[in-house]
Design a protein around this motif. Sequence first.
Motif, PDB file in Angstrom:
ATOM      1  N   ASP A 153     -14.685  20.417 -17.333  1.00 17.35           N
ATOM      2  CA  ASP A 153     -15.670  19.336 -17.337  1.00 17.35           C
ATOM      3  C   ASP A 153     -15.115  18.028 -17.897  1.00 17.35           C
ATOM      4  O   ASP A 153     -15.774  16.998 -17.821  1.00 17.35           O
ATOM      5  CB  ASP A 153     -16.903  19.735 -18.147  1.00 17.35           C
ATOM      6  CG  ASP A 153     -17.710  20.837 -17.479  1.00 17.35           C
ATOM      7  OD1 ASP A 153     -17.579  20.989 -16.236  1.00 17.35           O
ATOM      8  OD2 ASP A 153     -18.450  21.548 -18.178  1.00 17.35           O
ATOM      9  N   ILE A 154     -13.915  18.062 -18.492  1.00 19.63           N
ATOM     10  CA  ILE A 154     -13.338  16.864 -19.102  1.00 19.63           C
ATOM     11  C   ILE A 154     -12.697  15.985 -18.033  1.00 19.63           C
ATOM     12  O   ILE A 154     -11.850  16.446 -17.268  1.00 19.63           O
ATOM     13  CB  ILE A 154     -12.302  17.228 -20.173  1.00 19.63           C
ATOM     14  CG1 ILE A 154     -12.953  18.049 -21.300  1.00 19.63           C
ATOM     15  CG2 ILE A 154     -11.651  15.968 -20.752  1.00 19.63           C
ATOM     16  CD1 ILE A 154     -11.956  18.558 -22.334  1.00 19.63           C
ATOM     17  N   VAL A 155     -13.109  14.711 -17.975  1.00 21.14           N
ATOM     18  CA  VAL A 155     -12.512  13.744 -17.049  1.00 21.14           C
ATOM     19  C   VAL A 155     -11.348  13.032 -17.737  1.00 21.14           C
ATOM     20  O   VAL A 155     -10.235  12.975 -17.213  1.00 21.14           O
ATOM     21  CB  VAL A 155     -13.552  12.714 -16.567  1.00 21.14           C
ATOM     22  CG1 VAL A 155     -12.895  11.672 -15.651  1.00 21.14           C
ATOM     23  CG2 VAL A 155     -14.700  13.409 -15.860  1.00 21.14           C
ATOM     24  N   SER A 203      -7.462  14.140 -17.178  1.00 21.52           N
ATOM     25  CA  SER A 203      -7.437  15.436 -16.521  1.00 21.52           C
ATOM     26  C   SER A 203      -6.818  15.259 -15.142  1.00 21.52           C
ATOM     27  O   SER A 203      -7.312  14.475 -14.325  1.00 21.52           O
ATOM     28  CB  SER A 203      -8.846  16.006 -16.392  1.00 21.52           C
ATOM     29  OG  SER A 203      -8.855  17.115 -15.520  1.00 21.52           O
ATOM     30  N   LEU A 204      -5.749  15.989 -14.856  1.00 23.65           N
ATOM     31  CA  LEU A 204      -5.090  15.859 -13.562  1.00 23.65           C
ATOM     32  C   LEU A 204      -5.990  16.339 -12.435  1.00 23.65           C
ATOM     33  O   LEU A 204      -5.892  15.856 -11.298  1.00 23.65           O
ATOM     34  CB  LEU A 204      -3.773  16.635 -13.575  1.00 23.65           C
ATOM     35  CG  LEU A 204      -2.752  16.200 -14.643  1.00 23.65           C
ATOM     36  CD1 LEU A 204      -1.501  17.060 -14.576  1.00 23.65           C
ATOM     37  CD2 LEU A 204      -2.397  14.718 -14.497  1.00 23.65           C
ATOM     38  N   ASP A 205      -6.893  17.257 -12.727  1.00 27.41           N
ATOM     39  CA  ASP A 205      -7.814  17.750 -11.705  1.00 27.41           C
ATOM     40  C   ASP A 205      -8.886  16.736 -11.336  1.00 27.41           C
ATOM     41  O   ASP A 205      -9.509  16.839 -10.276  1.00 27.41           O
ATOM     42  CB  ASP A 205      -8.502  19.034 -12.180  1.00 27.41           C
ATOM     43  CG  ASP A 205      -7.545  20.210 -12.286  1.00 27.41           C
ATOM     44  OD1 ASP A 205      -6.508  20.186 -11.593  1.00 27.41           O
ATOM     45  OD2 ASP A 205      -7.841  21.139 -13.058  1.00 27.41           O
ATOM     46  N   GLN A 206      -9.115  15.751 -12.202  1.00 32.28           N
ATOM     47  CA  GLN A 206     -10.205  14.796 -11.985  1.00 32.28           C
ATOM     48  C   GLN A 206      -9.728  13.456 -11.418  1.00 32.28           C
ATOM     49  O   GLN A 206     -10.527  12.534 -11.266  1.00 32.28           O
ATOM     50  CB  GLN A 206     -10.945  14.548 -13.311  1.00 32.28           C
ATOM     51  CG  GLN A 206     -11.604  15.783 -13.910  1.00 32.28           C
ATOM     52  CD  GLN A 206     -12.745  16.311 -13.063  1.00 32.28           C
ATOM     53  OE1 GLN A 206     -13.336  15.586 -12.278  1.00 32.28           O
ATOM     54  NE2 GLN A 206     -13.053  17.595 -13.223  1.00 32.28           N
ATOM     55  N   ILE A 207      -8.440  13.344 -11.087  1.00 34.51           N
ATOM     56  CA  ILE A 207      -7.921  12.091 -10.528  1.00 34.51           C
ATOM     57  C   ILE A 207      -8.537  11.845  -9.154  1.00 34.51           C
ATOM     58  O   ILE A 207      -8.576  12.734  -8.301  1.00 34.51           O
ATOM     59  CB  ILE A 207      -6.382  12.143 -10.412  1.00 34.51           C
ATOM     60  CG1 ILE A 207      -5.745  12.185 -11.805  1.00 34.51           C
ATOM     61  CG2 ILE A 207      -5.848  10.949  -9.631  1.00 34.51           C
ATOM     62  CD1 ILE A 207      -4.239  12.377 -11.779  1.00 34.51           C
TER      63      ILE A 207
END
Length: 241
Positions: A153-155, A203-207
């Motif tokens: 959930d962390i951006v 967060s690399l997933d939130q790019i």
Amino acid sequence: MKIKCVVVDDEPLALELVCNFVKKTGFLILEEKFDSALDALSYINANQVDLMFLDIQMSDLTGMELARVLEGRKGKQSPKIIFTTAYNQFAIEGYKVDALDYLLKPFGYEEFLNASQKALKYFEKQTATNHSTAEDYIFLKVEYQLVKVMLKDIVLVEGYKDYVKVHLVDKNSPILSLTTLKNMEELLPEGQFMRVHRSFIISLDQIVSISKSTVNMGIMNISVSEGYKENFLQFINKWIN
């Protein structure tokens, strides 16, 4: 779980009292005791220490100064701190260097044990986090409680002098935690999060999108500062080339 401790106090009676308290507490291991903060610093630089019981008012280097020196080291995990002092005006300063607790002299074993159990809970949660998967969680100190936050959930994490803002997915307001960006960098798993600026971890997933010098996280664009550009470029080369 066993916690490796050192005790630092330039008052002989106070030093012996805390050492005796450590010895009678089953989950604490007394590694060394010091009447000098400088001697303690030399030992910590050469040995693994999990926790310090640290006096503040000392002649060679104050406990607060020692805490800041340890916090500023690069590439080394700093021991957590429980301050022991006769001066209650240092309580807020203690939280600014991410101290686990603050014992006001004179204190008895019950107060000591309560602070030590707080440290035990902290290290148990750290161990659980370090063995978690990418979809697990961390605990953040928010006001006077620990709040569970899912890593997915962390951006991004935005650092200020004495605290961080943790921006979350689908949340209008960030969580404010009284800790440092350096501590967050050590806490968040490498490969899932990256520091791209002195004030930002992403967060690399939130790019959302990237370029050679900026990254769009949806909620804001972040410039990649010079000191972190090399690592970031290594990450995005597979997408740009």
